[in-house]
Design a protein around this motif. Structure first.
Motif, short mmCIF file in Angstrom:
data_model
loop_
_atom_site.label_atom_id
_atom_site.label_comp_id
_atom_site.label_asym_id
_atom_site.label_seq_id
_atom_site.Cartn_x
_atom_site.Cartn_y
_atom_site.Cartn_z
N HIS A 66 0.83 -1.21 0.00
CA HIS A 66 0.00 0.00 0.00
C HIS A 66 0.86 1.26 0.00
O HIS A 66 1.92 1.29 0.63
N ASP A 183 6.17 2.00 6.42
CA ASP A 183 4.90 1.29 6.30
C ASP A 183 4.05 2.08 5.32
O ASP A 183 3.51 3.11 5.69
N ASP A 184 3.90 1.75 4.06
CA ASP A 184 4.39 0.51 3.50
C ASP A 184 5.23 0.82 2.28
O ASP A 184 5.35 0.03 1.36
N GLU A 217 -5.34 1.25 2.57
CA GLU A 217 -5.02 0.19 3.54
C GLU A 217 -5.13 0.70 4.97
O GLU A 217 -5.62 0.00 5.84
N GLU A 218 -4.67 1.92 5.20
CA GLU A 218 -4.62 2.43 6.58
C GLU A 218 -6.01 2.63 7.17
O GLU A 218 -6.15 2.82 8.37
N ASP A 238 4.09 -6.14 3.30
CA ASP A 238 3.86 -5.04 4.24
C ASP A 238 4.82 -5.23 5.41
O ASP A 238 5.32 -6.33 5.65
N MET A 239 5.03 -4.17 6.16
CA MET A 239 6.07 -4.19 7.20
C MET A 239 5.88 -5.29 8.24
O MET A 239 4.76 -5.64 8.61
#
Ligand code: ZN
Length: 341
Positions: A66, A183-184, A217-218, A238-239
């Motif tokens: 993302h 992120d990310d 995403e967030e 992703d992280m």
């Protein structure tokens, strides 16, 4: 070409581009231009996700990262001319205290400012340390001569304007990448490096591969749509979360076995673990207690796909984050091996 360096260069440039969730059009245009230059044909979904098929045949695998980040939005203009804000994404208000920000008005103007406690001077406010940080006790002080609500409104700033945080992106000589929004964007840079390697003919996928850059995403619905109907498998890149009893660190590729959305697909996750072992990568298998991924959004939206989550370990997530080029390298190596498997 060193593709890890290519990934790191892209990570740093992506981190510097403002893209709070809901305000991702410019970063997506930038990525689309890079992919077009490589010879791919990127397409946008209606809600703004960007995807590109990298070639190959067989069961379609989508690698998703993302590009939306945490940020703020103007909630209201206060009588003193400062801005009250609301959060975009989840983080404690402390994480943005004394951070420089940019306000993006809807007619394309930008203004800088800083997030402060309402009464920030220790020489005036006895309880400065003890004040609970929140969007009520903090405000954005603009770098403009404004003394009233009217002064600020006259600049064209109003409720609903997006506010991005200064990423303060740094690559240290020792290989640490320090920045907000790893992120990310760390993973987005990794996916660009993978695309470049395929475009250069250095990597030939053994199955059909697409990359997907999602944009919400967030706030939980990034990968709920925006990818091809023939998708069989999706890996969220992703992280990796670091802390408490977790094994992931800033040098490893983290393979997530379970997060708050439950366990990841047995077959895909096991294959990734076995591959990491075989390649003798520096990796960890972890459980992230407070984490939801994009591929979880895809499943909740009703897509019948196999899902997994891997990514570089990122320290101090949702704050001023840090990772190391070794984690970028380990993640790239695992993805590379997985798509030629
Ligand atoms: Zn993320």
């Amino acid at each position: 070409m060193d593709y890890t360096n290519y990934a790191v260069d892209n990570i740093l440039s992506l981190c510097k581009m403002p893209s709070p969730t809901g305000f991702t059009h410019d970063i997506c245009k930038h990525i689309a231009a890079l992919l077009s230059e490589m010879g791919f044909e990127p397409t946008f979904s209606r809600k703004g996700s960007l995807s590109a098929c990298l070639g190959g045949e067989g069961d379609h695998l989508v690698l998703a990262a993302h590009v939306d980040t945490l940020g703020l939005m103007v909630r209201s203009v206060k009588s003193n001319g400062c801005l009250r804000f609301t959060h975009l994404g989840g983080f404690p208000a402390n994480n943005v205290e004394q951070e420089n920000v940019t306000v993006h008005t809807r007619d394309g103007k930008t203004y800088t400012g800083t997030v402060y406690l309402n009464e920030p001077a220790v020489h005036v406010n006895r309880d400065q340390g003890g004040t609970k940080r929140s969007d009520e006790s903090m405000e954005i002080v603009l770098d403009e001569i404004v003394k009233s609500r009217e002064d600020t409104l006259a600049l064209g700033i109003s409720g609903g304007d997006f506010v991005s945080l200064d990423p303060r992106s740094i690559l240290t000589p020792s290989g640490f990448i320090k920045s907000r929004h790893l992120d990310d964007k760390a993973s987005a840079g990794i996916l660009l490096a993978l695309a470049k390697e395929i475009a250069d003919g250095k990597l030939i996928p053994k199955r059909k591969i697409s990359i997907l850059f999602t944009t919400y995403e967030e706030v939980g619905h990034g990968a709920s749509s925006g990818f091809a109907d023939d998708t069989v498998e999706m890996i969220s890149v992703d992280m990796g979360a670091i802390g408490d009893d977790l094994e992931t660190d800033e040098y490893k590729v983290s393979i997530c076995a379970k997060d708050s959305g439950g366990p990841y697909n047995y077959e895909v996750t096991t294959a990734l673990v076995n591959l990491a072992k075989e390649l003798k990568l520096d990796y960890a298998v972890d459980i992230y207690p407070f984490y939801g991924s994009d591929v979880g959004a895809a499943l909740r939206a009703g897509h019948d796909i196999k899902h997994a989550l891997i990514g570089p370990g990122v320290f101090a997530s949702h704050g001023y984050e840090r990772t190391h080029t070794k984690a970028i390298d380990n993640t790239l190596k695992l993805l590379r091996a997985y798509i030629v498997k």
